[in-house]
Design a protein around this motif. Structure first.
Motif, PDB file in Angstrom:
ATOM      1  N   CYS A   1     -33.638 -50.760  10.423  1.00 33.80           N
ATOM      2  CA  CYS A   1     -32.474 -49.875  10.355  1.00 33.80           C
ATOM      3  C   CYS A   1     -31.165 -50.649  10.438  1.00 33.80           C
ATOM      4  O   CYS A   1     -30.105 -50.108  10.084  1.00 33.80           O
TER       5      CYS A   1
ATOM      6  N   ASP B   1     -18.875 -45.787  17.471  1.00 29.80           N
ATOM      7  CA  ASP B   1     -19.464 -45.431  16.173  1.00 29.80           C
ATOM      8  C   ASP B   1     -20.783 -44.701  16.442  1.00 29.80           C
ATOM      9  O   ASP B   1     -21.852 -45.320  16.542  1.00 29.80           O
TER      10      ASP B   1
ATOM     11  N   THR C   1     -31.912 -41.539  16.309  1.00 29.10           N
ATOM     12  CA  THR C   1     -30.543 -41.949  16.619  1.00 29.10           C
ATOM     13  C   THR C   1     -30.493 -42.770  17.906  1.00 29.10           C
ATOM     14  O   THR C   1     -29.778 -43.776  17.987  1.00 29.10           O
TER      15      THR C   1
ATOM     16  N   SER D   1     -18.909 -44.718   5.592  1.00 28.76           N
ATOM     17  CA  SER D   1     -19.100 -44.523   7.026  1.00 28.76           C
ATOM     18  C   SER D   1     -19.106 -45.856   7.758  1.00 28.76           C
ATOM     19  O   SER D   1     -19.248 -46.933   7.152  1.00 28.76           O
TER      20      SER D   1
ATOM     21  N   VAL E   1     -31.632 -46.255  17.137  1.00 30.61           N
ATOM     22  CA  VAL E   1     -30.592 -47.030  16.444  1.00 30.61           C
ATOM     23  C   VAL E   1     -29.527 -47.486  17.435  1.00 30.61           C
ATOM     24  O   VAL E   1     -29.050 -48.633  17.381  1.00 30.61           O
TER      25      VAL E   1
ATOM     26  N   VAL F   1     -24.807 -41.775  12.677  1.00 30.11           N
ATOM     27  CA  VAL F   1     -25.958 -42.526  12.181  1.00 30.11           C
ATOM     28  C   VAL F   1     -26.593 -41.735  11.042  1.00 30.11           C
ATOM     29  O   VAL F   1     -26.827 -40.524  11.166  1.00 30.11           O
TER      30      VAL F   1
ATOM     31  N   ARG G   1     -28.460 -51.361  18.121  1.00 30.19           N
ATOM     32  CA  ARG G   1     -27.081 -51.826  17.984  1.00 30.19           C
ATOM     33  C   ARG G   1     -26.577 -52.461  19.280  1.00 30.19           C
ATOM     34  O   ARG G   1     -25.828 -53.439  19.234  1.00 30.19           O
TER      35      ARG G   1
ATOM     36  N   HIS H   1     -21.457 -46.731   9.676  1.00 32.81           N
ATOM     37  CA  HIS H   1     -22.845 -47.213   9.603  1.00 32.81           C
ATOM     38  C   HIS H   1     -22.981 -48.277   8.515  1.00 32.81           C
ATOM     39  O   HIS H   1     -23.570 -49.342   8.743  1.00 32.81           O
ATOM     40  N   TYR H   2     -22.439 -48.000   7.353  1.00 32.94           N
ATOM     41  CA  TYR H   2     -22.548 -48.942   6.240  1.00 32.94           C
ATOM     42  C   TYR H   2     -21.580 -50.114   6.392  1.00 32.94           C
ATOM     43  O   TYR H   2     -21.921 -51.254   6.095  1.00 32.94           O
TER      44      TYR H   2
ATOM     45  N   TRP I   1     -22.497 -51.713  10.614  1.00 29.11           N
ATOM     46  CA  TRP I   1     -23.779 -51.854  11.295  1.00 29.11           C
ATOM     47  C   TRP I   1     -24.937 -52.172  10.373  1.00 29.11           C
ATOM     48  O   TRP I   1     -26.095 -51.993  10.760  1.00 29.11           O
TER      49      TRP I   1
END
Length: 416
Positions: free
Chosen positions: A222, A146, A64, A8, A67, A149, A71, A10-11, A14
């Motif tokens: 996170c 993106d 979410t 994803s 997060v 999450v 970000r 996320h990995y 972010w």
């Protein structure tokens, strides 16, 4: 939408390092200390939680939104933006991303009612819905679209064998979505390890681990760690700090130590290797022994050691969470019902972490300008001071040359 965390955005995009976080706060650090900036992060995370509760959003949506807020400020600074407007925009976008949309009028009205209270005194919050809609585009642009999450909640339930259970209210939402957070499958060797058995946590202990995960969003964990590590660290802290769970683990350790001399005596009695026929008989009864061990209580220490993660990293992450609570104690804001702050604050007085706590108290910053206890009013004024100082520096930069009133006079002085 990625069905696997490891593939994803996320990995891949972010999860950042501490140098990136420090660089993101470079402009803010000119007007506030690191501790004040961390308190501002806790303050705005609490603000998102309060607004989310007013909008009746689920905990996953609130997480979410938090997060998204973190970000966004990887690319922006507090002193150059309006975090209060961004809080409303994050809740608005997170509700859409989690497929529980809220009308923009409700967001604006609830946010204005909350921010105009004497606690925050943000009477400049816009009443025009278009301002929030415009902020939504800026937020999605900085997020690079993106919006997927992953959270530690389902990992916690999967590791504890509670996935699909609706026994309590706080885990009902976790069974609805978030497919694939635990990897390609529950036997994923990335962190599942041996996969022998599930950890059996009592309902109060599971609730404490859940609330610890809620509290980690007050800090930037996170952005630093994958969600499964945060879930395992929450389990680790629960095993240490929850009284009945800690007592059960100590009883297991005592039983293991008592049974050790017996096992060593039996092993010394039979020093020679077993015959082949005996080994075949043992292998034929393996299925029976495995079925029998399922009825036994899972050894917590052995279960944690069997996970395919670095326990030193988990211990470091647990210490960071404890440090978060130490910092959070300086903030006098009310603690919500879905927080483990009160329980952790009492448990920190335990002998297991008393030495570390004394070290933390000795290393506290003794800044005379900052009170020992801060509240929402203080932090709101701090942000306003940062914004005004930033605007003053941009209007009158210290390295800029003054604009001459009469260019002819300046030119004549240069010629002469």
């Amino acid at each position: 939408m990625a069905t696997d965390f490891w593939s994803s955005s996320h990995y891949r995009r972010w999860i950042v390092d501490r140098a990136t976080l420090r660089q993101a706060r470079a402009d803010d650090r000119e007007y506030a200390s690191d501790e004040q900036l961390a308190l501002l992060g806790i303050f705005f995370a609490n603000l998102i939680s309060k607004l989310g509760k007013k909008l009746e959003l689920r905990q996953r949506v609130i997480a979410t939104a938090t997060v998204f807020f973190r970000r966004f400020y990887l690319k922006n600074s507090y002193c150059d933006t309006d975090p209060f407007l961004l809080v409303a925009a994050c809740c608005y976008v997170a509700a859409k991303a989690e497929e529980t949309p809220v009308h923009v009028k409700n967001i604006v009205s609830e946010a204005r009612a909350l921010f105009n209270s004497p606690e925050y005194d943000m009477k400049t919050f816009p009443t025009d819905n278009t301002r929030l809609a415009e902020m939504e585009f800026y937020l999605v642009d900085d997020l690079e679209c993106d919006l997927t999450v992953f959270h530690p909640y389902r990992t916690l339930l999967t590791l504890c064998g509670k996935e699909g259970s609706v026994e309590t209210e706080y885990i009902e939402e976790a069974v609805e979505t978030e497919a694939g957070e635990v990897g390609i499958g529950i036997d994923d060797p990335r962190y599942w390890g041996t996969g022998q058995g599930k950890l059996e946590l009592q309902e109060p202990a599971l609730q404490m681990a859940w609330f610890i995960i809620n509290d980690t969003y007050r800090f930037e964990l996170c952005l630093l760690y994958p969600p499964h590590l945060i879930a395992i660290a929450a389990i680790y802290l629960t095993c240490v700090l929850h009284p009945s769970t800690r007592t059960s683990i100590q009883a297991q350790s005592a039983t293991r130590v008592t049974a050790q001399p017996t096992s060593s005596a039996s092993s010394s009695a039979s020093t020679s290797a077993p015959r082949r026929s005996i080994r075949q008989a043992q292998s034929s009864t393996t299925g029976f022994s495995r079925a029998k061990t399922k009825d036994k209580q899972v050894d917590t220490i052995g279960w944690l050691a069997g996970l395919n993660v670095s326990m030193s990293l988990i211990a470091t992450l647990a210490q960071e969470i404890i440090s978060l609570y130490c910092l959070w104690d300086k903030f006098t804001d009310d603690v919500g019902p879905e927080s483990a702050r009160g329980s952790i604050s009492n448990a920190r007085k335990n002998r297991l972490i008393s030495t570390q706590m004394n070290i933390d108290e000795e290393e506290e910053d003794s800044d005379d300008d900052q009170p020992k206890k801060v509240n929402s009013v203080y932090l709101t004024r701090l942000w306003r001071h940062m914004r005004d100082a930033r605007e003053a520096d941009l209007a009158h930069p210290p390295t800029a040359n003054p604009v001459p009133v009469n260019k002819l006079l300046v030119r004549s002085d240069l010629i002469s």
